[in-house]
Motif scaffolding. Structure first.
Motif, short mmCIF file in Angstrom:
data_model
loop_
_atom_site.label_atom_id
_atom_site.label_comp_id
_atom_site.label_asym_id
_atom_site.label_seq_id
_atom_site.Cartn_x
_atom_site.Cartn_y
_atom_site.Cartn_z
N ASP A 161 4.16 49.98 57.11
CA ASP A 161 5.49 50.55 57.27
C ASP A 161 5.42 51.51 58.45
OD1 ASP A 161 4.32 52.95 56.24
OD2 ASP A 161 4.81 52.34 54.20
N ARG A 164 2.09 53.85 57.61
CA ARG A 164 0.79 53.39 57.11
C ARG A 164 0.31 52.12 57.82
NH1 ARG A 164 1.31 52.12 51.19
NH2 ARG A 164 3.10 50.98 52.01
N LEU A 272 0.99 59.98 49.56
CA LEU A 272 2.15 60.25 50.41
C LEU A 272 3.37 60.73 49.63
CD1 LEU A 272 2.40 57.48 53.17
CD2 LEU A 272 2.05 59.94 53.47
N ALA A 273 3.56 60.27 48.42
CA ALA A 273 4.73 60.70 47.66
C ALA A 273 4.75 62.20 47.48
CB ALA A 273 4.76 60.01 46.30
N GLU A 287 12.49 58.17 51.56
CA GLU A 287 11.68 57.11 50.95
C GLU A 287 10.54 57.73 50.16
OE1 GLU A 287 8.82 53.29 52.16
OE2 GLU A 287 9.71 54.56 53.73
N HIS A 289 7.27 57.28 48.25
CA HIS A 289 6.19 56.32 48.05
C HIS A 289 5.70 56.37 46.60
CE1 HIS A 289 5.54 55.27 52.33
NE2 HIS A 289 6.02 56.48 52.55
N THR A 290 5.01 55.33 46.20
CA THR A 290 4.48 55.29 44.83
C THR A 290 3.11 55.95 44.76
OG1 THR A 290 3.47 53.12 45.16
CG2 THR A 290 5.71 53.16 44.27
N GLU A 291 2.81 56.49 43.61
CA GLU A 291 1.49 57.03 43.31
C GLU A 291 1.06 56.49 41.95
OE1 GLU A 291 1.41 61.33 45.58
OE2 GLU A 291 2.59 61.17 43.74
N ASP A 368 7.46 55.99 41.60
CA ASP A 368 8.12 56.61 42.73
C ASP A 368 9.20 57.58 42.23
OD1 ASP A 368 9.98 54.84 41.77
OD2 ASP A 368 10.34 53.82 43.67
#
Length: 435
Positions: A161, A164, A272-273, A287, A289-291, A368
């Motif tokens: 993205d 990343r 990142l989240a 946006e 991000h997921t963790e 997220d």
């Protein structure tokens, strides 16, 4: 204004550079603690050592036991140019209701000595997601090598993205495929301190305290890495520390237990989240991000039975609230009732929190969850947290938790010399139900 159209300039404030902590408190529990007693009451000025006197029997303290990887890798191109890779998480993870699958093995991308490119750049479903600098000047397939440990090589792959890249990490000829192997990078990597912390200042101060020669880079890096871990860190995987937990010591934890406070754990890998800046004008445009997270059945059951659930850090909040939502959905589905229906006796703590009185299985996966104004908190009643950056998703969570009085608390802290951000002081917040 609705939560979906929150303007981010509502979460701006002036943070002087002199208020940013570059060196952690010593000892850990000597950090200052601003205690919020609730609306229309003046905050109390305490220290983390006072936490056991502020909690009591029936309270449950929940901590994030994730361990920070040596995720920041200073590297060089074959041509000599400097580069840096910050490992975030293995690619190919698949969340499920009971476990997160192991990632696929990293691409076996090797190259003979002296070559500039690997024969096989990593795929977007193999290897690791990472931040690469300077990303624009590093082409797909470029091999980066560690000067500290020449056996460590990173093969840079495609963009995932805007932020990343996919990378493959090799130690010798062995692909680094999982967080369980992260300690193989201890010589090549270092603690991924936030960019607002001066690493030389932090290393020098910690080395001096511990009697370590600051000029000895390996010893200084090791000392700093130890200080950037919580005392209860266990599960490798994070690219940043759950910093509220850095204040806790075995002395404080033992005193809490002696005072009748129970202690439980969650595991959320910090990525990142948590630390990605919010650059959008409105919160709903950010946006998230997921963790990856895991909350055990024992922790969920303890939350259901607790008088108060006290989370240590925003990552613990997100893990608990994500698990509570998933568990509530499963409970509703199995009971074939609506979320509003009474699926347990009304006096039951578990029902009040949306949990079954008896929780039989762990909950894990990826989340997220973006907690901002108007969000419902199912489990967490109080929060031990640091002071956060302006315009950050963490500050939005604080606003959702206690409302706009966060601004008065921050103004009080700045005026009274509290230290801000990751190595700074802490707050103990009491959740304010939405009006």
């Amino acid at each position: 204004m609705s939560a979906s159209r929150l303007r981010m300039d509502e979460f701006d404030y002036e943070l002087p550079s002199s208020s940013i902590a570059h060196v952690p408190a010593e000892p850990r529990d000597s950090a200052r603690l601003l205690v919020d007693p609730g609306p229309c009451r003046a905050p109390e000025h305490r220290h983390v050592t006072d936490l056991p006197s502020l909690l009591g029997p029936g309270d449950l303290l929940v901590v994030n036991e994730t361990r920070v990887m040596p995720a920041r890798l200073p590297l060089r191109k074959r041509t000599g140019g400097a580069a840096e890779v910050l490992l975030l998480e293995p690619l190919g993870r698949r969340p499920s209701g009971s476990d997160a699958a192991h990632p696929r093995a990293a691409a076996r991308a090797t190259a003979p000595e002296g070559s500039r490119r690997a024969t096989l750049p990593p795929r977007s479903d193999a290897g690791w997601a990472a931040l690469v600098r300077p990303s624009r000047r590093i082409a797909n397939g470029t091999v980066l090598v560690s000067e500290r440990d020449p056996s460590v090589r990173v093969v840079v792959g495609e963009r995932l993205d805007r932020q990343r890249r996919a990378v493959s990490v090799l130690v010798g000829e062995t692909p680094l495929a999982d967080v369980s192997q992260a300690r193989l990078l201890e010589r090549a990597g270092e603690a991924p301190l936030p960019p607002y912390i001066d690493p030389d200042m932090a290393r020098g101060a910690i080395a001096q305290r511990l009697g370590v020669n600051a000029a000895d880079s390996d010893a200084a890096r090791t000392a700093l890495a130890d200080r950037y871990q919580t005392v209860y860190a266990r599960s490798d995987g994070s690219a940043a520390a759950p910093t509220a937990g850095l204040h806790l010591t075995e002395r404080v934890l033992d005193a809490l237990r002696s005072n009748g406070v129970s202690i439980a754990t969650v595991d959320l890998t910090v990525g990142l989240a948590t630390f990605a800046p919010v650059t959008a004008e409105h919160a709903d445009e950010h946006e998230m991000h997921t963790e990856h997270y895991r909350v055990s059945a024992q922790t969920l059951a303890a939350c259901a039975a607790a008088v108060r659930v006290v989370a240590v850090g925003t990552t613990t909040v997100r893990a608990l609230e994500a698990a509570a939502r998933q568990q509530r959905d499963l409970r509703v589905a199995s009971a074939k009732c609506t979320p509003e229906a009474a699926c347990a006796p009304p006096d039951d703590h578990g029902d009040r929190r949306g949990l079954a009185p008896t929780v039989s299985s762990d909950i894990s996966g990826s989340t997220d969850l973006f907690l901002r104004r108007g969000a419902e908190f199912l489990l967490v009643d109080a929060l031990l947290t640091n002071f956060h950056l302006p315009r950050s998703s963490l500050l939005l969570l604080i606003d959702a938790f206690i409302g706009p009085r966060w601004r008065d608390l921050y103004e009080t802290a700045l005026a009274d010399g509290y230290r801000f951000l990751s190595f700074g002081d802490a707050m103990l917040l009491r959740r304010t139900p939405p009006s």
